[in-house]
Design a protein around this motif. Structure first.
Motif, short mmCIF file in Angstrom:
data_model
loop_
_atom_site.label_atom_id
_atom_site.label_comp_id
_atom_site.label_asym_id
_atom_site.label_seq_id
_atom_site.Cartn_x
_atom_site.Cartn_y
_atom_site.Cartn_z
N ASP A 270 0.75 -1.33 -0.17
CA ASP A 270 -0.05 -0.02 0.19
C ASP A 270 0.62 1.28 -0.17
OD1 ASP A 270 1.20 -0.29 2.70
OD2 ASP A 270 -0.99 -0.33 3.53
N VAL A 271 2.08 0.94 -0.36
CA VAL A 271 3.25 2.21 -0.63
C VAL A 271 3.78 2.67 -1.73
CG1 VAL A 271 3.74 2.03 2.28
CG2 VAL A 271 5.20 1.09 0.25
N GLY B 23 5.60 9.36 0.88
CA GLY B 23 7.19 9.24 0.85
C GLY B 23 7.99 10.08 1.18
N ALA B 24 7.75 11.15 0.35
CA ALA B 24 7.83 12.63 0.73
C ALA B 24 8.45 13.39 1.76
CB ALA B 24 7.82 14.10 -0.34
N GLN B 25 6.55 13.54 2.73
CA GLN B 25 6.75 13.51 3.78
C GLN B 25 7.78 12.75 4.78
OE1 GLN B 25 4.93 16.04 5.27
NE2 GLN B 25 6.33 16.09 7.12
N PRO C 155 13.52 8.25 -1.96
CA PRO C 155 12.29 8.24 -3.18
C PRO C 155 11.55 7.17 -3.30
CG PRO C 155 12.72 9.87 -4.71
CD PRO C 155 14.09 9.50 -3.67
N VAL C 156 12.28 6.33 -3.75
CA VAL C 156 11.88 4.96 -4.50
C VAL C 156 11.98 3.88 -3.56
CG1 VAL C 156 13.22 3.05 -6.29
CG2 VAL C 156 13.28 6.01 -6.34
N TYR C 157 12.65 3.45 -2.79
CA TYR C 157 12.66 2.49 -1.58
C TYR C 157 12.21 2.72 -0.78
CZ TYR C 157 14.61 0.22 -5.60
OH TYR C 157 14.79 -0.56 -7.08
N THR C 158 13.41 3.70 0.02
CA THR C 158 13.53 3.62 1.66
C THR C 158 12.51 4.85 2.40
OG1 THR C 158 15.29 5.13 1.90
CG2 THR C 158 15.79 2.79 2.23
N MET D 102 9.62 4.07 5.07
CA MET D 102 9.34 4.68 6.31
C MET D 102 8.41 4.98 6.63
SD MET D 102 10.52 5.26 8.72
CE MET D 102 12.79 5.08 9.46
N ALA D 103 7.68 5.18 5.58
CA ALA D 103 6.38 6.03 5.66
C ALA D 103 5.50 4.69 5.74
CB ALA D 103 5.50 6.43 4.46
N GLY D 104 5.57 3.38 5.44
CA GLY D 104 4.44 2.46 5.55
C GLY D 104 4.88 2.24 7.37
#
Length: 328
Positions: free
Chosen positions: A253-254, A266-268, A283-286, A290-292
């Motif tokens: 879901d991310v 992700g940007a946040q 912005p592609v992976y981590t 981390m957002a998730g």
């Protein structure tokens, strides 16, 4: 020592990774730790270098003089492969899907700086890379070279074994520091990192749950790919792979608008970690992973389970692209 552990230790390595990579506590998030594979020195770092330490050693063992690999222009794996090829005195031929951009940015630019010969498939389908890898290998052979194909994104059993060693390393660090993670969180792309951590948790008896956040494909497909790679890796060292003994949750879901496309969440997360921790996610992976993790923490999922460990796999060059800056 188990026979499989002896076989694992006996695998040839280049020695590019100074281990252990740091295990650091968060400054702002209580009971969160970072495993800092982004701080690996070679080729702008990241755990793709950890994998290539084994993979390229195998290429040299077989007498290869040219590494052939590919993925998308933002690929950490391709950038790292070009860097390790340069360090090892090998040529590198790279295949990217899609059409050439107006200018090289991020990992694409670094791959060129490291001396890779770059080709584009002209097709938006990621799988278009696979056939061109074979073509590039044939052309290398026709020129009198000795190619070694590394699968798209670096997803291969030897890479998984490198990440299995990372589990062993991390368990030793946790023991020395008195840390007992209940959860390990990570991004999932091609599946080799997850395969290694999944297999490592099974073989070394880690008690943690793995929360894996897919950034490129549905959760069921990501799980299937990682399971397949983990079993192939186990076969290389002659180990039984009790993967079902490990609690693994896989989320999709991310992903947002798609692989390689920044998301607002992700940007946040990238901004939050940069300003609170001085840690650069990508912005592609981590960033997405981390957002998730943060979203689930906000809903109280981690409150009763103890410490969490976030696997920082690197990827900062992707911050230096137009797409990432538009979301900054």
């Amino acid at each position: 020592m188990n026979s499989w552990a002896q076989r694992l230790d006996a695998l040839p390595r280049l020695g590019l990774v100074e281990t252990p990579t740091p295990l650091e506590p968060s400054r702002q998030q209580s009971r969160l730790w970072f495993k800092r594979d982004d701080l690996i020195a070679a080729g702008f770092g990241g755990n793709k270098v950890r994998a290539l330490d084994l993979v390229v050693a195998d290429a040299r063992r077989l007498g290869a003089d040219t590494l052939v690999t590919g993925a998308g222009p933002l690929s950490n794996h391709v950038r790292a492969t070009a860097a390790v090829a340069s360090l090892s005195g090998l040529a590198c031929r790279v295949v990217y899907w899609g059409a050439p951009p107006q200018r090289a940015q991020g990992n694409h630019r670094l791959a060129a700086l490291f001396g890779a010969e770059i080709h584009f498939t002209g097709e938006s389908d990621r799988a278009s890379v696979d056939a061109v890898l074979e073509q590039q290998a044939r052309e290398t052979t026709a020129r009198g070279g000795a190619p070694y194909i590394i699968p798209r994104g670096g997803a291969c059993p030897l890479a998984a074994l490198a990440h299995l060693r990372a589990v062993q390393e991390t368990l030793a660090q946790c023991g020395a520091r008195g840390v007992a993670p209940a959860c390990v969180a990570m991004a999932v792309g091609g599946g080799a990192t997850l395969a290694g951590w999944w297999l490592g948790a099974a073989l070394f008896g880690a008690s943690w749950r793995i929360d894996a956040f897919s950034v490129s494909r549905p959760a069921a497909e990501a799980r299937m790919r990682a399971r397949h790679l983990a079993k192939e890796a186990a076969d290389i060292i002659g180990a039984r792979a009790p993967l079902d003994d490990v609690e693994l949750r896989l989320f999709d879901d991310v992903i947002g608008a798609g692989y390689g496309l920044p998301s607002q969440e992700g940007a946040q997360a990238i901004r939050d970690m940069a300003r609170a921790e001085s840690i650069l996610l990508d912005p592609v992976y981590t960033g997405k992973a981390m957002a998730g993790w943060l979203a689930r923490r906000a809903h109280g999922e981690h409150a009763a389970r103890g410490d969490s460990l976030f696997l920082h796999t690197g990827g900062a060059p992707a911050l230096f692209t137009d797409a990432a800056q538009e979301d900054a």
